[in-house]
Write an enzyme that holds these catalytic residues in place. Structure first.
Site, PDB file in Angstrom:
ATOM      1  N   HIS A 178       3.015  13.037  -1.657  1.00  0.00           N
ATOM      2  CA  HIS A 178       2.034  13.997  -2.192  1.00  0.00           C
ATOM      3  C   HIS A 178       2.738  15.354  -2.249  1.00  0.00           C
ATOM      4  O   HIS A 178       3.625  15.620  -1.429  1.00  0.00           O
ATOM      5  CB  HIS A 178       0.854  14.197  -1.259  1.00  0.00           C
ATOM      6  CG  HIS A 178       0.053  12.984  -0.930  1.00  0.00           C
ATOM      7  ND1 HIS A 178       0.390  12.110   0.048  1.00  0.00           N
ATOM      8  CD2 HIS A 178      -1.133  12.543  -1.433  1.00  0.00           C
ATOM      9  CE1 HIS A 178      -0.524  11.163   0.150  1.00  0.00           C
ATOM     10  NE2 HIS A 178      -1.465  11.387  -0.747  1.00  0.00           N
TER      11      HIS A 178
ATOM     12  N   ASP B  87       3.208  17.018   1.040  1.00  0.00           N
ATOM     13  CA  ASP B  87       4.047  16.337   2.038  1.00  0.00           C
ATOM     14  C   ASP B  87       5.442  16.935   2.101  1.00  0.00           C
ATOM     15  O   ASP B  87       6.106  16.861   3.128  1.00  0.00           O
ATOM     16  CB  ASP B  87       4.248  14.845   1.696  1.00  0.00           C
ATOM     17  CG  ASP B  87       2.960  14.066   1.589  1.00  0.00           C
ATOM     18  OD1 ASP B  87       1.947  14.535   2.113  1.00  0.00           O
ATOM     19  OD2 ASP B  87       2.985  12.982   0.973  1.00  0.00           O
TER      20      ASP B  87
ATOM     21  N   GLU C  98      -5.535   4.300  -7.510  1.00  0.00           N
ATOM     22  CA  GLU C  98      -5.522   3.543  -6.249  1.00  0.00           C
ATOM     23  C   GLU C  98      -6.967   3.379  -5.781  1.00  0.00           C
ATOM     24  O   GLU C  98      -7.574   4.303  -5.241  1.00  0.00           O
ATOM     25  CB  GLU C  98      -4.695   4.307  -5.209  1.00  0.00           C
ATOM     26  CG  GLU C  98      -4.542   3.543  -3.910  1.00  0.00           C
ATOM     27  CD  GLU C  98      -3.684   4.286  -2.889  1.00  0.00           C
ATOM     28  OE1 GLU C  98      -2.665   4.900  -3.294  1.00  0.00           O
ATOM     29  OE2 GLU C  98      -4.037   4.282  -1.714  1.00  0.00           O
TER      30      GLU C  98
ATOM     31  N   GLU D 137      -3.968  -1.077  -2.466  1.00  0.00           N
ATOM     32  CA  GLU D 137      -3.688  -0.945  -1.025  1.00  0.00           C
ATOM     33  C   GLU D 137      -4.409  -2.053  -0.263  1.00  0.00           C
ATOM     34  O   GLU D 137      -5.612  -2.280  -0.437  1.00  0.00           O
ATOM     35  CB  GLU D 137      -4.150   0.424  -0.531  1.00  0.00           C
ATOM     36  CG  GLU D 137      -3.898   0.604   0.954  1.00  0.00           C
ATOM     37  CD  GLU D 137      -3.872   2.054   1.377  1.00  0.00           C
ATOM     38  OE1 GLU D 137      -3.372   2.900   0.598  1.00  0.00           O
ATOM     39  OE2 GLU D 137      -4.356   2.350   2.474  1.00  0.00           O
TER      40      GLU D 137
ATOM     41  N   HIS E  98      -7.511  -1.020   1.708  1.00  0.00           N
ATOM     42  CA  HIS E  98      -8.622  -0.593   0.848  1.00  0.00           C
ATOM     43  C   HIS E  98      -9.377  -1.817   0.333  1.00  0.00           C
ATOM     44  O   HIS E  98     -10.594  -1.788   0.178  1.00  0.00           O
ATOM     45  CB  HIS E  98      -8.117   0.223  -0.334  1.00  0.00           C
ATOM     46  CG  HIS E  98      -7.505   1.532   0.050  1.00  0.00           C
ATOM     47  ND1 HIS E  98      -7.059   2.441  -0.880  1.00  0.00           N
ATOM     48  CD2 HIS E  98      -7.263   2.100   1.247  1.00  0.00           C
ATOM     49  CE1 HIS E  98      -6.565   3.503  -0.265  1.00  0.00           C
ATOM     50  NE2 HIS E  98      -6.668   3.318   1.028  1.00  0.00           N
TER      51      HIS E  98
ATOM     52  N   ASP F 163       0.444  -0.502  -2.182  1.00  0.00           N
ATOM     53  CA  ASP F 163       0.471   0.301  -0.958  1.00  0.00           C
ATOM     54  C   ASP F 163       0.257  -0.683   0.177  1.00  0.00           C
ATOM     55  O   ASP F 163      -0.863  -1.114   0.439  1.00  0.00           O
ATOM     56  CB  ASP F 163      -0.749   1.235  -0.957  1.00  0.00           C
ATOM     57  CG  ASP F 163      -0.410   2.674  -1.148  1.00  0.00           C
ATOM     58  OD1 ASP F 163       0.643   2.967  -1.700  1.00  0.00           O
ATOM     59  OD2 ASP F 163      -1.227   3.520  -0.745  1.00  0.00           O
TER      60      ASP F 163
ATOM     61  N   ASP G  50      -9.685   3.028   7.498  1.00  0.00           N
ATOM     62  CA  ASP G  50      -8.332   2.841   7.002  1.00  0.00           C
ATOM     63  C   ASP G  50      -7.354   3.113   8.146  1.00  0.00           C
ATOM     64  O   ASP G  50      -6.946   4.252   8.361  1.00  0.00           O
ATOM     65  CB  ASP G  50      -8.133   3.876   5.871  1.00  0.00           C
ATOM     66  CG  ASP G  50      -7.150   3.424   4.835  1.00  0.00           C
ATOM     67  OD1 ASP G  50      -6.664   2.296   4.929  1.00  0.00           O
ATOM     68  OD2 ASP G  50      -6.867   4.225   3.915  1.00  0.00           O
TER      69      ASP G  50
ATOM     70  N   ASP H 267      -4.311   2.053   8.450  1.00  0.00           N
ATOM     71  CA  ASP H 267      -2.935   2.251   7.960  1.00  0.00           C
ATOM     72  C   ASP H 267      -1.880   1.738   8.924  1.00  0.00           C
ATOM     73  O   ASP H 267      -0.913   2.437   9.236  1.00  0.00           O
ATOM     74  CB  ASP H 267      -2.672   3.745   7.673  1.00  0.00           C
ATOM     75  CG  ASP H 267      -3.453   4.255   6.484  1.00  0.00           C
ATOM     76  OD1 ASP H 267      -3.622   3.499   5.517  1.00  0.00           O
ATOM     77  OD2 ASP H 267      -3.885   5.425   6.516  1.00  0.00           O
TER      78      ASP H 267
ATOM     79  N   ASP I 128       2.159   2.447   3.042  1.00  0.00           N
ATOM     80  CA  ASP I 128       1.162   3.479   3.333  1.00  0.00           C
ATOM     81  C   ASP I 128       0.694   3.229   4.774  1.00  0.00           C
ATOM     82  O   ASP I 128      -0.467   2.944   5.032  1.00  0.00           O
ATOM     83  CB  ASP I 128      -0.002   3.383   2.339  1.00  0.00           C
ATOM     84  CG  ASP I 128      -0.867   4.625   2.381  1.00  0.00           C
ATOM     85  OD1 ASP I 128      -0.630   5.467   3.268  1.00  0.00           O
ATOM     86  OD2 ASP I 128      -1.775   4.761   1.553  1.00  0.00           O
TER      87      ASP I 128
END
Ligand code: XLS
Ligand code: NI
Ligand code: NI
Length: 437
Positions: free
Chosen positions: A99, A102, A230, A266, A269, A294, A305, A307, A337
Site C-alpha cells: 500500500h 507501507d 479483492e 483472499e 475473506h 492473497d 481476519d 491473517d 497477506d
C-alpha cells in the site's frame, strides 16, 4: 536456533530434513507439471504485515520494533526497504506488493505525502533493479486515516473522494514506474453500518465512477497489468460492498469493467463470507476473472481476519488445483497477506513463517498435480455429467432445445435413477492422494 543475521539463504533440503531454516517441499527450480515451482507459485511478500506491522492489537501495543533504529521518518522507511529486499533475497522471493503508506511516511497533507511517496518509489525502484525483484501489485491505503472513516470512493464527503483519487493516481504512477503487473482495490471502508444514514445507490455509482477513472488513467498512461478487486464480506464495515466474487462480478458487469478487472482472492475473506477458499477461486474461474491470490488462513473459532500464515495443506492443495485448472497465474501471483502471531515477535519468526507458508503451498502444488495426474476425481466428475454428452443432454448444452421438446422427452421417461454423488468415496480418494507419497 540461528539468528536472523546469520541466515543468508534458505536452502531446499527435502522432507526428511529437520533444519528449521530450510524448505522441505519448496524447491524453486524443480519442474513440476511443465514449469518451475517458483513460476507456478509466484510468491510475493506483502509489505504491510511483514515490514510494518509490529503486533499491536485492540488490547495491546506492538511486541516488535520495526523502526530499524531510525527516528527520522524518511530514513526509517529507507531502512525498512533495505530490510524488505534483504528478506526477499534470503527467502528467494521474487515479488512484493504494498500500500502507499507501507513504503513511505505520511506528510502533513496530501501534497507532502505524495512527495514522500515518490521519493520512496524511486528508492525502491533502485533496490528492485539491484536485487532483481519484481512488483506484483500496488494499492492505496484509503481506510486507515480518520478522514476515511465513512469510506473513500463511497464516502459521503466529496473532498475525501478527491483525496482517495489522488492517492490512487499516485499508486498507479508507481505501478507504472515499477513495472507492476497489478493494481489492487480492496474495499477498505467501502461499505456501511446502517442504511439510516446511507445513500447506497449514490455510493455504488460513485465507486463505479472511481474505478472507471482509475482504469482510464492507467490505460492512458501505459499501465498494461490487471486491475483487481479483492472481495471481503465484512470488517471493518458490517456490510462491505465487495462481499464476495459473485457480488463483485455483478458490479463489474453492470459497470462494464470486466475486461480490465479481475479478482484478488483472499483465503480468509472467503471463509468470512461463509464460502470455502476453493469456492471463491472456482467462481472466479468460471466467470473468467481469476487473477491473483492473497494467501493467508483464518481461525475457525474466530470470526475475523486473523491473517495467519497458511499451514493448511488441504486448502492449499484445493487452491492450487483451481490455479492449475485456470491455466496458472499470468499477471497475478500468490502473496502472503499474513503476519506472524503477536507472540512470535522476532525476526527469526518472520523467516520461519514464510518458510511455513511457502512450504505449505509447495506441498499444495505437488498434491494438486498428483490429484490431476491420479485422475480419479476429474474422471468421476466427467462421468457424473455424462448424460450431457449426447442425446437430449447434448441438445441442452448446445442450447438447441426448448421447453416443449424437453416436455415431450420427459413424457416418454419411466423411473429415473440419479447416480450417487459418492462424496465420502471422493474425500477418501483425496486423503489417499494426500498421504500416499
Ligand atoms: C484486508 C485486506 C488487505 C488487502 C490490501 O483485509 O486483506 O490487506 O489485501 O489492501
Ligand atoms: Ni484480509
Ligand atoms: Ni488481502
Amino acid at each position: 536456533m540461528k539468528k536472523y543475521a546469520e541466515i543468508t539463504s534458505i536452502p531446499y533440503l527435502g522432507a526428511a530434513s529437520t533444519e528449521p531454516f530450510a524448505f522441505k517441499y519448496y524447491n524453486p527450480t524443480e519442474v513440476v507439471a511443465g514449469k518451475q515451482m517458483k513460476d507456478h507459485l509466484k510468491f510475493a511478500m506483502s509489505y504491510w504485515h511483514t515490514i510494518d506491522a509490529e503486533g499491536a492489537d485492540m488490547f495491546g501495543s506492538g511486541t516488535m520494533d520495526k523502526s530499524f533504529g531510525e527516528t527520522d521518518p524518511i530514513k526509517k522507511f529507507e531502512k525498512k526497504a533495505d530490510f524488505a529486499f534483504d528478506l526477499m533475497n534470503k527467502l528467494g522471493i521474487e515479488y512484493y506488493c504494498f500500500h502507499d503508506v507501507d513504503i513511505a511516511p505520511e506528510g502533513k497533507d496530501v501534497k507532502e505525502s505524495t512527495e514522500y511517496f515518490k521519493h520512496m518509489v524511486d528508492y525502491i525502484y533502485d533496490l528492485q533493479q539491484k536485487n532483481n525483484k519484481k512488483c506484483l501489485w500496488v494499492t492505496a491505503n484509503n481506510f486507515s486515516d480518520k478522514k476515511f472513516m465513512c469510506g473513500a470512493a463511497t464516502s459521503c464527503c466529496a473532498d475525501v473522494y478527491a483525496v482517495a483519487a489522488a492517492k490512487v493516481k499516485a499508486g498507479i504512477d508507481a505501478a507504472i514506474k515499477l513495472g507492476a503487473t497489478g493494481y489492487v482495490f480492496w474495499g477498505g471502508r467501502e461499505g456501511y453500518e446502517t442504511l439510516l444514514n446511507t445513500d447506497m445507490g449514490l455510493e455504488l455509482d460513485n465507486l463505479a465512477t472511481f474505478l472507471t477513472m482509475a482504469r482510464d488513467y492507467g490505460r492512458k498512461n501505459g499501465f498494461t497489468g490487471d486491475f483487481y478487486i479483492e472481495p471481503k464480506p465484512k470488517e471493518p464495515t458490517k456490510h462491505q460492498y465487495d462481499f464476495d466474487v459473485a457480488t463483485c462480478m455483478n458490479f463489474l458487469r453492470l459497470n462494464n469493467l470486466t475486461a480490465d478487472f479481475k479478482m484478488n482472492i483472499e483465503a480468509n475473506h472467503a471463509t468470512l463470507a461463509c464460502h470455502t477458499f476453493q469456492h471463491e477461486l472456482r467462481t472466479a474461474r468460471v466467470n473468467g476473472s481469476f487473477g491473483s491470490i492473497d494467501a493467508n488462513q483464518g481461525d475457525p473459532l474466530l470470526g475475523w481476519d486473523t491473517d495467519q500464515f497458511p499451514t493448511n495443506v488441504y486448502d492449499a492443495t484445493l487452491c492450487m488445483y483451481e490455479v492449475l485448472k485456470a491455466g496458472g497465474f499470468t499477471n497475478g501471483g500468490l502473496n502472503f497477506d499474513s503476519k506472524t502471531r503477536r507472540s512470535s515477535n522476532t525476526f527469526e519468526d518472520i523467516i520461519l513463517s514464510y518458510i511455513a507458508g511457502m512450504d505449505t503451498f509447495a506441498l499444495g502444488l505437488r498434491k494438486a498435480v498428483a490429484m490431476i495426474e491420479d485422475g480419479r476425481i476429474d474422471s468421476f466428475v466427467d462421468e457424473r455429467y455424462a448424460s450431457f454428452n449426447s442425446g437430449i443432454g447434448k441438445k441442452i448444452v448446445d442450447k438447441s432445445t426448448s421447453l416443449e421438446e424437453l416436455t415431450d422427452y420427459a413424457m416418454g421417461l419411466g423411473a429415473i435413477e440419479v447416480m450417487s454423488g459418492r462424496q465420502e468415496y471422493l474425500e477418501n480418494v483425496l486423503n489417499n492422494i494426500m498421504f500416499n507419497n
